[in-house]
Design an enzyme around this catalytic site. Sequence first.
Site, PDB file in Angstrom:
ATOM      1  N   ARG A 147     -29.072  -1.894  13.784  1.00 29.57           N
ATOM      2  CA  ARG A 147     -27.999  -2.854  14.102  1.00 29.57           C
ATOM      3  C   ARG A 147     -26.728  -2.380  13.397  1.00 29.57           C
ATOM      4  O   ARG A 147     -26.798  -1.748  12.334  1.00 29.57           O
ATOM      5  CB  ARG A 147     -28.341  -4.268  13.606  1.00 29.57           C
ATOM      6  CG  ARG A 147     -29.437  -4.948  14.383  1.00 29.57           C
ATOM      7  CD  ARG A 147     -28.979  -5.321  15.789  1.00 29.57           C
ATOM      8  NE  ARG A 147     -29.974  -6.099  16.502  1.00 29.57           N
ATOM      9  CZ  ARG A 147     -30.967  -5.597  17.242  1.00 29.57           C
ATOM     10  NH1 ARG A 147     -31.117  -4.272  17.325  1.00 29.57           N
ATOM     11  NH2 ARG A 147     -31.813  -6.394  17.870  1.00 29.57           N
TER      12      ARG A 147
ATOM     13  N   GLY B 155       0.809  -1.207   0.000  1.00 30.87           N
ATOM     14  CA  GLY B 155       0.000   0.000   0.000  1.00 30.87           C
ATOM     15  C   GLY B 155       0.845   1.262   0.000  1.00 30.87           C
ATOM     16  O   GLY B 155       2.062   1.206  -0.247  1.00 30.87           O
TER      17      GLY B 155
ATOM     18  N   ASP C 198      -7.662  -0.697  -0.134  1.00 30.57           N
ATOM     19  CA  ASP C 198      -8.197   0.668   0.045  1.00 30.57           C
ATOM     20  C   ASP C 198      -8.311   1.458  -1.262  1.00 30.57           C
ATOM     21  O   ASP C 198      -9.051   2.430  -1.329  1.00 30.57           O
ATOM     22  CB  ASP C 198      -7.297   1.466   1.011  1.00 30.57           C
ATOM     23  CG  ASP C 198      -7.127   0.777   2.351  1.00 30.57           C
ATOM     24  OD1 ASP C 198      -7.952  -0.100   2.670  1.00 30.57           O
ATOM     25  OD2 ASP C 198      -6.170   1.106   3.070  1.00 30.57           O
TER      26      ASP C 198
ATOM     27  N   GLY D  71     -10.854   0.829   4.611  1.00 35.17           N
ATOM     28  CA  GLY D  71     -10.417   1.832   3.632  1.00 35.17           C
ATOM     29  C   GLY D  71      -9.592   2.959   4.223  1.00 35.17           C
ATOM     30  O   GLY D  71      -9.304   3.932   3.533  1.00 35.17           O
TER      31      GLY D  71
ATOM     32  N   ARG E  77     -10.219  -8.625   3.745  1.00 37.19           N
ATOM     33  CA  ARG E  77      -8.854  -8.792   3.218  1.00 37.19           C
ATOM     34  C   ARG E  77      -8.560 -10.229   2.773  1.00 37.19           C
ATOM     35  O   ARG E  77      -7.527 -10.492   2.150  1.00 37.19           O
ATOM     36  CB  ARG E  77      -7.830  -8.357   4.274  1.00 37.19           C
ATOM     37  CG  ARG E  77      -7.796  -6.859   4.526  1.00 37.19           C
ATOM     38  CD  ARG E  77      -6.392  -6.299   4.318  1.00 37.19           C
ATOM     39  NE  ARG E  77      -5.452  -6.870   5.239  1.00 37.19           N
ATOM     40  CZ  ARG E  77      -5.088  -6.323   6.401  1.00 37.19           C
ATOM     41  NH1 ARG E  77      -5.595  -5.158   6.761  1.00 37.19           N
ATOM     42  NH2 ARG E  77      -4.216  -6.902   7.162  1.00 37.19           N
TER      43      ARG E  77
ATOM     44  N   GLU F 137     -29.037   2.813   0.980  1.00 35.47           N
ATOM     45  CA  GLU F 137     -29.825   4.046   1.136  1.00 35.47           C
ATOM     46  C   GLU F 137     -28.911   5.249   1.361  1.00 35.47           C
ATOM     47  O   GLU F 137     -29.251   6.375   1.017  1.00 35.47           O
ATOM     48  CB  GLU F 137     -30.796   3.903   2.316  1.00 35.47           C
ATOM     49  CG  GLU F 137     -32.121   3.237   1.962  1.00 35.47           C
ATOM     50  CD  GLU F 137     -31.984   1.815   1.441  1.00 35.47           C
ATOM     51  OE1 GLU F 137     -31.139   1.066   1.971  1.00 35.47           O
ATOM     52  OE2 GLU F 137     -32.704   1.446   0.484  1.00 35.47           O
TER      53      GLU F 137
END
Length: 328
Positions: free
Chosen positions: A252, A109, A134, A177, A261, A194
Amino acid sequence: MMSDSVKIKTIGVMTSGGDAPGMNPFIRAVVRRASVDNIRVLGVEGGYEGLIHGRFKEMGIREVGGILQRGGTILQTARSQEFKEAAGQREAVRQINNAGMDALVVAGGDGSLAGAQKLVQKGIPVVGVPASIDNDIYGTDMCIGVDTALNTIVDAIDKLRDTASSHNRAFLVETMGRESGYLAVQAGIVTGAELVLIPEIHTPPKEVAVAIEEAYRRGKTHAIVVVAEGYKPHTAELGAMIDAMDIGFTTRVTILGHVQRGGKPTAFDRLIATRFGVKAVEFLLEGKSNIMAGLVGREIQPIPIDEVISNKKVLSKDYIDMARILAR
Ligand code: ADP
Ligand code: F6P
């Protein structure tokens, strides 16, 4: 970007930072492409930690058989505090020289690429390969592991929607991320969430509650809110705040965590990992180093490592808008 045309005889290959599905196909591609030009490959075990401690092993074409479909990395990976210090970097350079490595190929990364830049500054020819779920690395449209992680997230959200619908619940689903909302936005678009909450855009908890309540009033049987881990307040805290408000649904919270991962790399990840691995070796053969192999459009291009490190990848506004427009 162009190094002196030294004949490359031995290269090191390493995976570093958070693992990403597709690191194994990358290793396989490096070893097998190198073997075509009789280049010896030394696998560095355990990222920069292993580099400092000389944990090297010969990688022949048979050593990388049967790994194409496996998640994780056969070379293992690490986050190395020692390598962040100048003394650790000096020791790494000494080990590279002792082992006779002419160049190093590092997949990882943004942190791992920052580490690679330190080696470059100390005279080691390096080619970096972007590998991080990410997708937050400047200079490449895509990183190894993103597609697999996204598919895992989508699978999980599809399942959560079933139970959310049955119980008339709102679910806050946290995706990984770091400081990037990429995974959350993409997942939001393809699961029809949503609402998507990302660190790049400030959305106060009250607005989240209003959006969920609106979904309830429109007659929806559930509400899915994808929350990037970098969003503030943290998901658990947000969940408690929302639950205390009158929004129609009960709430929840699901933190997807490291499941994102793991798993076998998708066809897409196997393919880009393979292309990155092959191209990394070919760049070295062409005398190109101190670069990252970046996917730009459909092509893999050499991007100067300094450019990669000194710039920040920005999440496309088009995706953010799309997620918002389609959540009706
Ligand atoms: P990722 O590569 O997935 O972003 P990290 O940020 O943990 O993961 O970076 C991996 C490793 O790279 C670190 O543990 C450290 O050894 C090395 N590294 C990260 N940033 C730097 C830096 N600025 N200088 C030197 N080494 C670094
Ligand atoms: O960079 C990959 C990543 O999975 C991030 O999304 C996350 O914030 C971090 O690594 C988790 O790190 P660790 O595996 O050290 O807990």
